[in-house]
Write an enzyme that holds these catalytic residues in place. Sequence first.
Site, PDB file in Angstrom:
ATOM      1  NE  ARG A 104      87.543  34.382   2.111  1.00 57.97           N
ATOM      2  CZ  ARG A 104      87.562  34.688   3.410  1.00 57.97           C
ATOM      3  NH1 ARG A 104      88.595  34.340   4.160  1.00 57.97           N
ATOM      4  NH2 ARG A 104      86.560  35.334   3.962  1.00 57.97           N
ATOM      5  CG  HIS A 131      84.526  40.189   3.194  1.00 63.64           C
ATOM      6  ND1 HIS A 131      83.847  39.047   2.800  1.00 63.64           N
ATOM      7  CD2 HIS A 131      85.103  39.876   4.389  1.00 63.64           C
ATOM      8  CE1 HIS A 131      84.012  38.109   3.723  1.00 63.64           C
ATOM      9  NE2 HIS A 131      84.758  38.580   4.691  1.00 63.64           N
ATOM     10  CD  GLN A 134      82.413  40.057   8.338  1.00 63.57           C
ATOM     11  OE1 GLN A 134      83.010  39.011   8.161  1.00 63.57           O
ATOM     12  NE2 GLN A 134      81.687  40.298   9.430  1.00 63.57           N
ATOM     13  CG  ASP A 219      89.665  44.211   8.028  1.00 66.33           C
ATOM     14  OD1 ASP A 219      89.921  43.237   8.760  1.00 66.33           O
ATOM     15  OD2 ASP A 219      89.628  44.133   6.778  1.00 66.33           O
ATOM     16  CB  CYS A 259      85.231  41.367   9.339  1.00 65.53           C
ATOM     17  SG  CYS A 259      86.948  41.519   8.793  1.00 65.53           S
ATOM     18  NE  ARG A 287      80.439  36.301   6.828  1.00 65.21           N
ATOM     19  CZ  ARG A 287      81.647  36.027   6.342  1.00 65.21           C
ATOM     20  NH1 ARG A 287      82.715  36.362   7.019  1.00 65.21           N
ATOM     21  NH2 ARG A 287      81.798  35.448   5.161  1.00 65.21           N
TER      22      ARG A 287
END
Length: 300
Positions: A104, A131, A134, A219, A259, A287
């Site tokens: 990440r 991402h 996700q 988001d 998310c 996840r």
Amino acid sequence: MTVRHFLSLLDFSADELRALINRAIELKRMQREGQEHLPLKGKVLGMIFEKSSTRTRVSFEVGMIQLGGQAIFLSPRDTQLGRGEPIEDTARVLSRMVDGIMIRTFEHEKVERFAAYSRVPVINGLTDLEHPCQLLADLQTWFEHRGDIAGRTVTYVGDGNNMCNSYINAAQRLGFTLRAACPEGYDPDPDLLAAAGDAVSVVRDPADAVWNADLVVTDVWASMGQEDEQAARRRAFSDYVVDAALMELANPDALFMHCLPAHREEEVSTEVLEGPQSVVWDEAENRLHAQKALLEFLLA
Ligand code: CP
Ligand code: NVA
């Protein structure tokens, strides 16, 4: 044999993505039934985090343990990465010791460079651009609640950020229509948008974008690394709140996803986040299951 990486949803074909989603659903059932499944016995996942995380860190770590392996957490504060050791050197060293690496970080180009020098699969655990992990969880959640997503309409409301870009990739691969409602100046990545062609449109008016949608997604307005822009972004996004009035315009059985972490009464009202159309807790749980399917595919 060339090493497979998961830096973007576009690294996998539509068939591979559907197989992963179905496997994630199966692994979830097996876990719930208490079935032991240890295909990664003796394997180790290295996890490099240059940004904060709750879900990604815990789901990868727990996922590796449940599959019989282990995960090690590496932060730039405690490794030589933080003192300037080149990414190419780190990739060559780590990939001679571990069986897979999750990263990440900020620049997407960094995970691409890492992967180019890695002997083992590299997984994008979030970059400024994408991402993809996700999206595996979001898609699994959709499939569990509603079946295949092909032919459906998804509306993403807010910043044209990593989440929006990964939804663009998903629309391209899985054949759904995506409307991205973004204020001017906050559009998604132009190259990913162009690659998706007719599947995706950018719409300025969130009401137009949400009309008749089957899934509404949002988001945060300021992503990690954009903390200084928070005030300006609050002004720019003030008309892009997903509240009950906006959800009214979607299909009556539309789902809502985020998310997480969420900012209540900022990008989403508490009423929507905690309401009956919201599947955010399933989405967060998935996840774990989606990444177990990914780890099994790449490392077993
Ligand atoms: N959604 C997500 O990636 O959460 P974390 O930042 O907690 O990992
Ligand atoms: N767009 C957000 C997602 C967090 C999971 C960020 O990059 O901070």
